[in-house]
Write an enzyme that holds these catalytic residues in place. Structure first.
Site, PDB file in Angstrom:
ATOM      1  N   SER A  25      80.335  12.831  34.094  1.00  0.00           N
ATOM      2  CA  SER A  25      80.303  14.070  33.323  1.00  0.00           C
ATOM      3  C   SER A  25      81.223  15.167  33.846  1.00  0.00           C
ATOM      4  O   SER A  25      81.895  15.030  34.858  1.00  0.00           O
ATOM      5  CB  SER A  25      78.892  14.631  33.220  1.00  0.00           C
ATOM      6  OG  SER A  25      78.480  15.138  34.476  1.00  0.00           O
ATOM      7  N   TYR A  58      81.175  13.455  29.149  1.00  0.00           N
ATOM      8  CA  TYR A  58      80.200  14.271  28.424  1.00  0.00           C
ATOM      9  C   TYR A  58      79.895  15.516  29.250  1.00  0.00           C
ATOM     10  O   TYR A  58      80.215  15.588  30.437  1.00  0.00           O
ATOM     11  CB  TYR A  58      78.922  13.477  28.121  1.00  0.00           C
ATOM     12  CG  TYR A  58      78.176  13.050  29.358  1.00  0.00           C
ATOM     13  CD1 TYR A  58      77.154  13.839  29.881  1.00  0.00           C
ATOM     14  CD2 TYR A  58      78.504  11.875  30.027  1.00  0.00           C
ATOM     15  CE1 TYR A  58      76.476  13.466  31.030  1.00  0.00           C
ATOM     16  CE2 TYR A  58      77.832  11.494  31.172  1.00  0.00           C
ATOM     17  CZ  TYR A  58      76.820  12.283  31.669  1.00  0.00           C
ATOM     18  OH  TYR A  58      76.160  11.912  32.806  1.00  0.00           O
TER      19      TYR A  58
END
EC number: 4.1.1.11
Length: 128
Positions: A25, A58
């Site tokens: 992430s 993400y």
């Protein structure tokens, strides 16, 4: 027909941290996420202006007002602290949605503070 368009962009963010041992992430200051309408866990495309790397990951919301831009996990191998990056999301739109779509763009300074919000409406298909 469905087409894919830029939906939001964080322009000229500086990487503040890199954490290889975290589970994937990018952590981004929640105030910046709010400004461009990016949500936690949303997929983002990232371009590193320093080395040309392009990758996807993400989002994790970081502490508000921190200016945090931390690449985590494998993505941390593609940046160095201090690198300038561009973070983008895309939206799939049908023909009716395309006409009114207006991406949100935040331009940041060297401290990851928003210095300008750009209205991309002028560059949309309704003006072509």
């Amino acid at each position: 027909m469905i087409r894919t368009f830029m939906n939001s962009k964080i322009h000229r963010a500086r990487v503040t941290e890199s954490n290889l041992n975290y589970v994937g992430s990018i952590t981004i200051d929640a105030n910046i996420l709010d400004a461009v309408d990016i949500l936690p866990n949303e997929k983002v495309a990232i371009v590193n202006n320093n080395n040309g790397a392009r990758f996807e990951t993400y989002v994790i919301a970081g502490e508000r007002g921190s200016g945090k831009m931390c690449l985590n996990g494998a993505a941390s191998r593609l940046v160095e602290v201090g690198d300038v990056i561009i973070i983008m999301t895309y939206a799939q739109l049908n023909e009716d949605e395309m006409v009114d779509h207006s991406p949100k763009v935040a331009v940041l300074n060297e401290n990851n503070e928003i210095i300008e919000m750009i209205n991309e409406k002028e560059n949309t298909i309704s003006n072509v």
